[in-house]
Scaffold this motif. Structure first.
Motif, PDB file in Angstrom:
ATOM      1  N   HIS A  63      -5.381  -5.167   2.998  1.00 21.88           N
ATOM      2  CA  HIS A  63      -4.615  -4.224   2.689  1.00 21.88           C
ATOM      3  C   HIS A  63      -4.991  -2.912   3.304  1.00 21.88           C
ATOM      4  O   HIS A  63      -6.214  -2.650   3.164  1.00 21.88           O
ATOM      5  N   VAL A  64      -4.112  -2.073   3.516  1.00 22.19           N
ATOM      6  CA  VAL A  64      -4.309  -0.591   4.053  1.00 22.19           C
ATOM      7  C   VAL A  64      -3.219   0.230   3.796  1.00 22.19           C
ATOM      8  O   VAL A  64      -2.158  -0.344   3.322  1.00 22.19           O
ATOM      9  N   ILE A  65      -3.303   1.505   4.095  1.00 22.68           N
ATOM     10  CA  ILE A  65      -2.203   2.501   3.971  1.00 22.68           C
ATOM     11  C   ILE A  65      -1.932   2.915   5.537  1.00 22.68           C
ATOM     12  O   ILE A  65      -2.947   3.264   6.291  1.00 22.68           O
ATOM     13  N   LEU A  66      -0.631   2.879   5.833  1.00 20.65           N
ATOM     14  CA  LEU A  66      -0.150   3.477   7.192  1.00 20.65           C
ATOM     15  C   LEU A  66       0.663   4.429   7.050  1.00 20.65           C
ATOM     16  O   LEU A  66       1.776   4.753   6.530  1.00 20.65           O
ATOM     17  N   LEU A  67       0.452   5.268   8.238  1.00 16.76           N
ATOM     18  CA  LEU A  67       1.318   6.403   8.565  1.00 16.76           C
ATOM     19  C   LEU A  67       2.388   5.922   9.683  1.00 16.76           C
ATOM     20  O   LEU A  67       1.966   5.645  10.717  1.00 16.76           O
ATOM     21  N   THR A  68       3.492   5.703   9.164  1.00 14.65           N
ATOM     22  CA  THR A  68       4.591   5.212  10.121  1.00 14.65           C
ATOM     23  C   THR A  68       5.663   6.443  10.243  1.00 14.65           C
ATOM     24  O   THR A  68       5.463   7.550   9.835  1.00 14.65           O
ATOM     25  N   ASP A  69       6.690   6.378  11.090  1.00 21.41           N
ATOM     26  CA  ASP A  69       7.668   7.153  11.276  1.00 21.41           C
ATOM     27  C   ASP A  69       8.089   7.828  10.175  1.00 21.41           C
ATOM     28  O   ASP A  69       8.605   8.741  10.198  1.00 21.41           O
ATOM     29  N   SER A  70       8.290   6.766   9.171  1.00 25.90           N
ATOM     30  CA  SER A  70       9.101   7.349   7.912  1.00 25.90           C
ATOM     31  C   SER A  70       8.025   7.506   6.801  1.00 25.90           C
ATOM     32  O   SER A  70       8.434   7.665   5.724  1.00 25.90           O
ATOM     33  N   GLY A  71       6.696   7.925   7.230  1.00 27.07           N
ATOM     34  CA  GLY A  71       5.854   8.110   6.056  1.00 27.07           C
ATOM     35  C   GLY A  71       4.837   7.214   5.863  1.00 27.07           C
ATOM     36  O   GLY A  71       4.606   6.136   6.655  1.00 27.07           O
ATOM     37  N   TRP A  72       3.948   7.646   5.005  1.00 26.02           N
ATOM     38  CA  TRP A  72       2.769   6.492   4.362  1.00 26.02           C
ATOM     39  C   TRP A  72       3.470   5.349   3.749  1.00 26.02           C
ATOM     40  O   TRP A  72       4.337   5.411   2.918  1.00 26.02           O
ATOM     41  N   ARG A  73       2.955   4.160   4.161  1.00 25.04           N
ATOM     42  CA  ARG A  73       3.300   2.909   3.528  1.00 25.04           C
ATOM     43  C   ARG A  73       2.038   2.035   3.119  1.00 25.04           C
ATOM     44  O   ARG A  73       1.225   2.046   3.927  1.00 25.04           O
ATOM     45  N   ARG A  74       2.309   1.033   2.499  1.00 26.56           N
ATOM     46  CA  ARG A  74       1.229   0.050   2.195  1.00 26.56           C
ATOM     47  C   ARG A  74       1.518  -1.111   3.363  1.00 26.56           C
ATOM     48  O   ARG A  74       2.796  -1.347   3.462  1.00 26.56           O
ATOM     49  N   GLY A  75       0.527  -1.661   3.849  1.00 26.87           N
ATOM     50  CA  GLY A  75       0.667  -2.797   4.612  1.00 26.87           C
ATOM     51  C   GLY A  75      -0.777  -3.654   4.801  1.00 26.87           C
ATOM     52  O   GLY A  75      -1.544  -3.558   3.978  1.00 26.87           O
ATOM     53  N   TRP A  76      -0.680  -4.378   5.807  1.00 27.29           N
ATOM     54  CA  TRP A  76      -1.715  -5.260   6.200  1.00 27.29           C
ATOM     55  C   TRP A  76      -2.382  -4.918   7.450  1.00 27.29           C
ATOM     56  O   TRP A  76      -1.435  -4.817   8.393  1.00 27.29           O
ATOM     57  N   LEU A  77      -3.725  -4.887   7.806  1.00 28.65           N
ATOM     58  CA  LEU A  77      -4.433  -4.830   9.083  1.00 28.65           C
ATOM     59  C   LEU A  77      -4.614  -6.310   9.296  1.00 28.65           C
ATOM     60  O   LEU A  77      -5.422  -6.918   8.702  1.00 28.65           O
ATOM     61  N   ILE A  78      -4.106  -6.756  10.474  1.00 29.51           N
ATOM     62  CA  ILE A  78      -4.271  -8.042  10.853  1.00 29.51           C
ATOM     63  C   ILE A  78      -5.207  -8.417  12.143  1.00 29.51           C
ATOM     64  O   ILE A  78      -5.644  -9.330  12.632  1.00 29.51           O
ATOM     65  N   ALA A  79      -5.507  -7.192  12.932  1.00 29.34           N
ATOM     66  CA  ALA A  79      -6.361  -7.258  14.043  1.00 29.34           C
ATOM     67  C   ALA A  79      -6.642  -5.790  14.523  1.00 29.34           C
ATOM     68  O   ALA A  79      -6.009  -4.776  13.911  1.00 29.34           O
ATOM     69  N   ARG A  80      -7.722  -5.621  15.187  1.00 27.98           N
ATOM     70  CA  ARG A  80      -7.965  -4.306  15.604  1.00 27.98           C
ATOM     71  C   ARG A  80      -8.425  -4.537  17.058  1.00 27.98           C
ATOM     72  O   ARG A  80      -9.398  -5.568  17.707  1.00 27.98           O
TER      73      ARG A  80
END
Length: 81
Positions: A26-43
């Motif tokens: 689980h991570v917090i992501l800054l997207t075009d529509s703001g901060w959202r919760r999501g998943w980091l699946i690779a780097r």
């Protein structure tokens, strides 16, 4: 600090942030529509720095995309809007 040193420093910071996060996790992501919760699946590292492959729900559909490391935060971080 020169521009080159700043780039190296930022890349090292971005790499450190992404490497500390578990995969998948689980991570917090800054997207075009703001901060959202999501998943980091690779780097991975590319010519423009570190990126994370993430999944999140934008309210209408599930998105899978690469985001730059500075748009990915630990889920323990509280972010104000």
């Amino acid at each position: 600090m020169t521009g080159t040193e700043q780039v190296r420093s930022q890349r090292a910071h971005d790499e450190g942030v992404l490497r500390r996060l578990p995969l998948p996790g689980h991570v917090i992501l800054l997207t075009d529509s703001g901060w959202r919760r999501g998943w980091l699946i690779a780097r991975e590292s590319g010519p423009d720095g570190w990126f994370g492959l993430v999944q999140y729900d934008d309210g209408e559909r599930e998105i899978t995309d690469y985001l730059p490391a500075d748009h990915i935060a630990s889920p323990d971080v509280w972010l104000a809007k």
